[in-house]
Design a protein around this motif. Sequence first.
Motif, PDB file in Angstrom:
ATOM      1  N   ARG A  34       0.828  -1.205   0.000  1.00  0.00           N
ATOM      2  CA  ARG A  34       0.000   0.000   0.000  1.00  0.00           C
ATOM      3  C   ARG A  34       0.865   1.258   0.000  1.00  0.00           C
ATOM      4  NH1 ARG A  34      -5.604  -0.927   3.201  1.00  0.00           N
ATOM      5  NH2 ARG A  34      -5.976   1.043   2.161  1.00  0.00           N
ATOM      6  N   GLU A  35       2.005   1.204   0.683  1.00  0.00           N
ATOM      7  CA  GLU A  35       2.931   2.344   0.645  1.00  0.00           C
ATOM      8  C   GLU A  35       3.483   2.531  -0.767  1.00  0.00           C
ATOM      9  OE1 GLU A  35       6.804   4.019   3.157  1.00  0.00           O
ATOM     10  OE2 GLU A  35       6.128   1.947   3.388  1.00  0.00           O
ATOM     11  N   PHE A  36       3.734   1.420  -1.447  1.00  0.00           N
ATOM     12  CA  PHE A  36       4.224   1.454  -2.824  1.00  0.00           C
ATOM     13  C   PHE A  36       3.200   2.108  -3.755  1.00  0.00           C
ATOM     14  CE2 PHE A  36       4.122  -1.230  -6.822  1.00  0.00           C
ATOM     15  CZ  PHE A  36       5.143  -0.538  -7.487  1.00  0.00           C
ATOM     16  N   ILE A  37       1.946   1.696  -3.644  1.00  0.00           N
ATOM     17  CA  ILE A  37       0.896   2.276  -4.479  1.00  0.00           C
ATOM     18  C   ILE A  37       0.729   3.761  -4.182  1.00  0.00           C
ATOM     19  CG2 ILE A  37      -1.577   2.258  -4.975  1.00  0.00           C
ATOM     20  CD1 ILE A  37      -0.086  -0.044  -6.262  1.00  0.00           C
ATOM     21  N   SER A  38       0.742   4.129  -2.905  1.00  0.00           N
ATOM     22  CA  SER A  38       0.593   5.538  -2.532  1.00  0.00           C
ATOM     23  C   SER A  38       1.753   6.371  -3.048  1.00  0.00           C
ATOM     24  CB  SER A  38       0.490   5.671  -1.006  1.00  0.00           C
ATOM     25  OG  SER A  38      -0.689   5.075  -0.525  1.00  0.00           O
ATOM     26  N   ALA A  39       2.964   5.811  -2.988  1.00  0.00           N
ATOM     27  CA  ALA A  39       4.137   6.550  -3.444  1.00  0.00           C
ATOM     28  C   ALA A  39       4.121   6.753  -4.958  1.00  0.00           C
ATOM     29  CB  ALA A  39       5.416   5.812  -3.028  1.00  0.00           C
ATOM     30  N   VAL A  40       3.759   5.709  -5.701  1.00  0.00           N
ATOM     31  CA  VAL A  40       3.696   5.838  -7.161  1.00  0.00           C
ATOM     32  C   VAL A  40       2.620   6.845  -7.550  1.00  0.00           C
ATOM     33  CG1 VAL A  40       3.192   4.640  -9.324  1.00  0.00           C
ATOM     34  CG2 VAL A  40       4.569   3.519  -7.570  1.00  0.00           C
ATOM     35  N   SER A  41       1.463   6.753  -6.891  1.00  0.00           N
ATOM     36  CA  SER A  41       0.386   7.699  -7.167  1.00  0.00           C
ATOM     37  C   SER A  41       0.792   9.120  -6.777  1.00  0.00           C
ATOM     38  CB  SER A  41      -0.878   7.283  -6.411  1.00  0.00           C
ATOM     39  OG  SER A  41      -1.905   8.231  -6.580  1.00  0.00           O
ATOM     40  N   GLY A  42       1.415   9.259  -5.604  1.00  0.00           N
ATOM     41  CA  GLY A  42       1.801  10.571  -5.124  1.00  0.00           C
ATOM     42  C   GLY A  42       2.899  11.214  -5.941  1.00  0.00           C
ATOM     43  N   PHE A  43       3.732  10.394  -6.566  1.00  0.00           N
ATOM     44  CA  PHE A  43       4.817  10.937  -7.386  1.00  0.00           C
ATOM     45  C   PHE A  43       4.269  11.756  -8.554  1.00  0.00           C
ATOM     46  CE2 PHE A  43       7.871  10.478 -10.932  1.00  0.00           C
ATOM     47  CZ  PHE A  43       8.948  11.146 -10.369  1.00  0.00           C
ATOM     48  N   PHE A  44       3.099  11.384  -9.028  1.00  0.00           N
ATOM     49  CA  PHE A  44       2.476  12.102 -10.147  1.00  0.00           C
ATOM     50  C   PHE A  44       1.465  13.121  -9.613  1.00  0.00           C
ATOM     51  CE2 PHE A  44       3.678   7.882 -11.761  1.00  0.00           C
ATOM     52  CZ  PHE A  44       4.580   8.274 -12.734  1.00  0.00           C
ATOM     53  N   SER A  45       1.902  13.891  -8.618  1.00  0.00           N
ATOM     54  CA  SER A  45       1.076  14.939  -8.026  1.00  0.00           C
ATOM     55  C   SER A  45       1.966  16.134  -7.701  1.00  0.00           C
ATOM     56  CB  SER A  45       0.377  14.424  -6.768  1.00  0.00           C
ATOM     57  OG  SER A  45       1.321  14.226  -5.726  1.00  0.00           O
ATOM     58  N   ARG A  46       1.364  17.168  -7.132  1.00  0.00           N
ATOM     59  CA  ARG A  46       2.131  18.362  -6.781  1.00  0.00           C
ATOM     60  C   ARG A  46       3.122  18.098  -5.653  1.00  0.00           C
ATOM     61  NH1 ARG A  46      -2.544  22.692  -5.779  1.00  0.00           N
ATOM     62  NH2 ARG A  46      -3.419  20.824  -4.771  1.00  0.00           N
ATOM     63  N   ASP A  47       2.878  17.065  -4.854  1.00  0.00           N
ATOM     64  CA  ASP A  47       3.764  16.734  -3.741  1.00  0.00           C
ATOM     65  C   ASP A  47       4.759  15.640  -4.100  1.00  0.00           C
ATOM     66  OD1 ASP A  47       2.396  18.566  -2.091  1.00  0.00           O
ATOM     67  OD2 ASP A  47       0.865  17.058  -1.627  1.00  0.00           O
ATOM     68  N   TRP A  48       5.144  15.579  -5.357  1.00  0.00           N
ATOM     69  CA  TRP A  48       5.976  14.481  -5.857  1.00  0.00           C
ATOM     70  C   TRP A  48       7.285  14.316  -5.094  1.00  0.00           C
ATOM     71  CZ3 TRP A  48      10.786  15.776  -7.719  1.00  0.00           C
ATOM     72  CH2 TRP A  48      10.990  17.141  -8.005  1.00  0.00           C
ATOM     73  N   SER A  49       7.871  15.429  -4.614  1.00  0.00           N
ATOM     74  CA  SER A  49       9.179  15.346  -3.967  1.00  0.00           C
ATOM     75  C   SER A  49       9.140  14.560  -2.656  1.00  0.00           C
ATOM     76  CB  SER A  49       9.728  16.748  -3.717  1.00  0.00           C
ATOM     77  OG  SER A  49       8.850  17.498  -2.891  1.00  0.00           O
ATOM     78  N   ARG A  50       7.964  14.481  -2.025  1.00  0.00           N
ATOM     79  CA  ARG A  50       7.840  13.751  -0.762  1.00  0.00           C
ATOM     80  C   ARG A  50       8.122  12.260  -0.918  1.00  0.00           C
ATOM     81  NH1 ARG A  50       2.024  14.466   1.352  1.00  0.00           N
ATOM     82  NH2 ARG A  50       2.819  12.775   2.673  1.00  0.00           N
ATOM     83  N   TYR A  51       7.954  11.756  -2.109  1.00  0.00           N
ATOM     84  CA  TYR A  51       8.010  10.310  -2.329  1.00  0.00           C
ATOM     85  C   TYR A  51       9.336   9.845  -2.936  1.00  0.00           C
ATOM     86  CZ  TYR A  51       3.057  11.073  -1.593  1.00  0.00           C
ATOM     87  OH  TYR A  51       1.842  11.457  -1.062  1.00  0.00           O
ATOM     88  N   LEU A  52      10.244  10.790  -3.187  1.00  0.00           N
ATOM     89  CA  LEU A  52      11.505  10.421  -3.834  1.00  0.00           C
ATOM     90  C   LEU A  52      12.347   9.503  -2.957  1.00  0.00           C
ATOM     91  CD1 LEU A  52      12.580  13.782  -5.521  1.00  0.00           C
ATOM     92  CD2 LEU A  52      11.563  11.770  -6.591  1.00  0.00           C
ATOM     93  N   GLY A  53      12.362   9.761  -1.652  1.00  0.00           N
ATOM     94  CA  GLY A  53      13.169   8.937  -0.757  1.00  0.00           C
ATOM     95  C   GLY A  53      12.740   7.484  -0.756  1.00  0.00           C
ATOM     96  N   PHE A  54      11.460   7.236  -0.990  1.00  0.00           N
ATOM     97  CA  PHE A  54      10.947   5.870  -1.064  1.00  0.00           C
ATOM     98  C   PHE A  54      11.169   5.271  -2.444  1.00  0.00           C
ATOM     99  CE2 PHE A  54       7.633   2.758  -1.911  1.00  0.00           C
ATOM    100  CZ  PHE A  54       7.636   1.982  -0.749  1.00  0.00           C
ATOM    101  N   LEU A  55      10.917   6.067  -3.488  1.00  0.00           N
ATOM    102  CA  LEU A  55      10.883   5.525  -4.845  1.00  0.00           C
ATOM    103  C   LEU A  55      12.253   5.388  -5.501  1.00  0.00           C
ATOM    104  CD1 LEU A  55       7.734   7.350  -6.276  1.00  0.00           C
ATOM    105  CD2 LEU A  55       7.968   4.920  -5.742  1.00  0.00           C
ATOM    106  N   ILE A  56      13.188   6.293  -5.226  1.00  0.00           N
ATOM    107  CA  ILE A  56      14.479   6.238  -5.915  1.00  0.00           C
ATOM    108  C   ILE A  56      15.215   4.928  -5.639  1.00  0.00           C
ATOM    109  CG2 ILE A  56      16.799   7.246  -5.983  1.00  0.00           C
ATOM    110  CD1 ILE A  56      15.509   9.995  -5.888  1.00  0.00           C
TER     111      ILE A  56
END
Length: 270
Positions: A34-56
């Motif tokens: 669920r964190e993975f889905i939220s991060a991928v979804s959130g990356f394509f939003s205005r708050d994209w930078s919040r999810y870089l630490g998880f996704l990179i």
Amino acid sequence: MHWKNLYRGALMGICDIIPGVSGGTMALILGIYREFISAVSGFFSRDWSRYLGFLIPLAAGMGTAIVLLAGVMNYFLSNYFQETNFLFTGLLVGVIPLLIKQSEASRAFRPFHFALMLGMAAAAMYIGDTAQRAAETGILEVTAGNAWLFFIAGWAASMAMLLPGVSGAFVLLLFGVYHTATNALSVTNPDFAVIAVVGAGVMTGFILSSKAIKYLFQHYPAAVYAAIIGLITGSVFTIYPGFGAGHDFISLAAFAAGASAAYILSLKQP
């Protein structure tokens, strides 16, 4: 940075190149779905930078595994098909208790959810059977006339990567482009045209599908879990190789190892 996601991404990447086990299933086993889905979804939003630490680190692990191990997995599937698929079957079976626990099935499921489960299991079996027949059609070459096919295949495969129980590799097989796509990832002779077209489809699918899955989890969690359990159950029947084409004892040991690993990892999840 979530540096643990390097090895998590590597495990997910290995699954995503296997026609049978999805990266989403591995994310479930690792407890980050669920964190993975939220991060991928959130990356394509205005708050994209919040999810870089998880996704990179996750993307780095996935990409490295896919590029380096595509040939290795093709080797094992070609030379140890029965044993390898028993291992994957065990992984799928081992994650089902976790899903039943998280879904609170005994309390939340209604007749509709069980019907949905059966329908998704049938869909997974149909996709798997069709994909296995498509694998026998040979290797397609990307041209200006069929580039759209590779794009759509990448789009559909990305949706499958996000769903536990549905293999992106299965979808590529279904479209008849699996061998072309994996061969394009050759370290010594990459095909950048194929990588670009399929990659564009994958990115498009990630943008749209992750938001849809996140929405469904928020509003219809029981239905999503029922669908996922059905997809994984159908995938078990699809990739089960039977006996007689390899070493039966090693195959059973591989099944036990896969089921035990998935179950033990799932015990750590809430």
